[in-house]
Design an enzyme around this catalytic site. Structure first.
Site, short mmCIF file in Angstrom:
data_model
loop_
_atom_site.label_atom_id
_atom_site.label_comp_id
_atom_site.label_asym_id
_atom_site.label_seq_id
_atom_site.Cartn_x
_atom_site.Cartn_y
_atom_site.Cartn_z
N LYS A 1 0.85 -1.19 0.00
CA LYS A 1 0.00 0.00 0.00
C LYS A 1 0.89 1.23 0.00
O LYS A 1 2.07 1.20 0.40
CB LYS A 1 -0.94 0.03 1.22
N PRO B 1 10.10 -4.78 1.63
CA PRO B 1 11.10 -4.63 2.69
C PRO B 1 10.46 -4.47 4.06
O PRO B 1 9.36 -3.88 4.19
CB PRO B 1 11.85 -3.35 2.29
N GLY C 1 7.23 0.97 5.30
CA GLY C 1 6.06 1.82 5.17
C GLY C 1 5.09 1.37 4.09
O GLY C 1 4.15 2.10 3.76
N LEU C 2 5.31 0.18 3.54
CA LEU C 2 4.44 -0.34 2.48
C LEU C 2 3.38 -1.30 3.01
O LEU C 2 2.59 -1.85 2.24
CB LEU C 2 5.28 -1.06 1.42
N GLY D 1 3.76 -4.24 4.48
CA GLY D 1 4.00 -5.64 4.15
C GLY D 1 3.51 -6.62 5.19
O GLY D 1 2.82 -7.59 4.88
N GLY D 2 3.85 -6.39 6.47
CA GLY D 2 3.43 -7.30 7.52
C GLY D 2 1.93 -7.32 7.69
O GLY D 2 1.32 -8.38 7.87
N SER D 3 1.30 -6.14 7.63
CA SER D 3 -0.16 -6.06 7.75
C SER D 3 -0.85 -6.74 6.58
O SER D 3 -1.87 -7.42 6.75
CB SER D 3 -0.60 -4.59 7.84
N ASP E 1 -3.35 -1.26 10.48
CA ASP E 1 -3.46 -1.25 9.02
C ASP E 1 -4.08 -2.52 8.45
O ASP E 1 -4.43 -2.55 7.26
CB ASP E 1 -2.08 -1.06 8.38
#
Length: 289
Positions: A18, A101, A105-106, A108-110, A143
């Site tokens: 995102k 990464p 801030g993208l 990824g984990g969420s 998120d």
């Protein structure tokens, strides 16, 4: 009572990135969390989860992620949460193909957690609403619900109050400066802007300066000089912004050809990729098929 359908043998599912197309911090709550206003949009780029059904209730995840203990991984936590809430006796082997990464801030984990929730609900034949899965996801991170619902959204509160929106869908070049940002460092910084006056969603959707900015950017520049270097370099070439608390920075381009030219200029200086903005998550496209 949870309704049960037919379990699936396996699934391959995307976990998209995102971007925060804008991010304002409008206050700080008594519990220490910050009140936000932001616009979320998905990218046609992200991680992939491969899920295979197990009958013994075990949850396995491969490969290991350096610095993240197995039981603390959001994918594993999502799986155990879904099992515990719905009395599941089935399990899964999960393989994560990681492209986003950590600390970028993208989301990824969420996004991985949301894909695990929706994917395992499908794999196990649980017929659960998106609203219920988003409620479970909120316990994993603020998120996660936006990835569960799968629509570009105007978000308020800590990011959990979502209203679907339609945004323009330009091409982006996303650059990772090669460092990881600790989100608590940003939100605890005394110099962080915390009292931006709230705006309406209608005003935010107009997309004009100065509203489309990231209130975290000045603090991140101060604490992470390599990100400041990337922001300055990109801003000389295209409209540029930090996403979330970083470390990733994105440039908005008019078309794919401009994105390709910018990637040529970067030429390995930093890790970078191009992607198209999406108002519907590719995860939902795959599940609907």
């Amino acid at each position: 009572m949870t309704e049960h359908g037919t379990p699936r043998a396996s699934l391959d599912l995307p976990a998209p990135a995102k971007l925060n197309r804008m991010l304002h911090i409008t206050g700080r709550r008594a519990d220490g969390y910050h009140e936000l206003q932001t616009l979320f949009q998905f990218l046609d780029h992200g991680d992939t989860l491969r899920l295979a059904l197990r009958q013994d209730g075990e949850i396995s995840l491969t490969p290991d992620i350096a610095g993240v203990p197995h039981d603390q991984n959001l994918i594993v936590r999502a799986a155990h949460l879904l099992q515990s809430r719905h009395g599941g006796t089935l399990g899964a082997d999960i393989h994560l193909e990681k492209h986003l990464p950590l600390g970028g801030g993208l989301g990824g984990g969420s996004s991985d957690a949301a894909t695990a929730l929706l994917g395992l609900a499908t794999l196990w034949g649980l017929e659960l609403s998106l609203e219920h899965l988003a409620e479970l996801g909120l316990a994993l991170g603020a998120d996660v619900p936006v990835f569960v619902h799968g629509r570009a959204a105007w978000a308020e509160g800590v990011g959990e109050r979502l209203t679907p929106v339609e945004l323009d869908t330009p091409w982006f070049v996303v650059v990772h400066p090669g460092i990881e940002v600790a989100t608590p460092t940003v939100f605890q910084a005394p110099e962080l802007t915390r009292h931006t006056p709230p705006i309406t969603m209608a005003r935010a959707l107009q997309g004009g300066a100065p509203d489309w900015r990231n209130d975290c950017e000045a603090t991140v520049r101060l604490h992470y000089p390599p990100i400041s270097t990337v922001l300055d370099w990109l801003a000389r070439r295209a409209p540029t912004m930090l996403t979330g608390t970083g470390a990733c920075v994105f440039a908005r381009l008019a078309d794919e050809q401009q994105a390709d030219r910018l990637l040529t200029e970067i030429d390995g200086r930093w890790r970078a990729f191009k992607a198209r903005g999406l108002n519907r998550s590719p995860l939902h496209d795959v599940l609907d098929r």
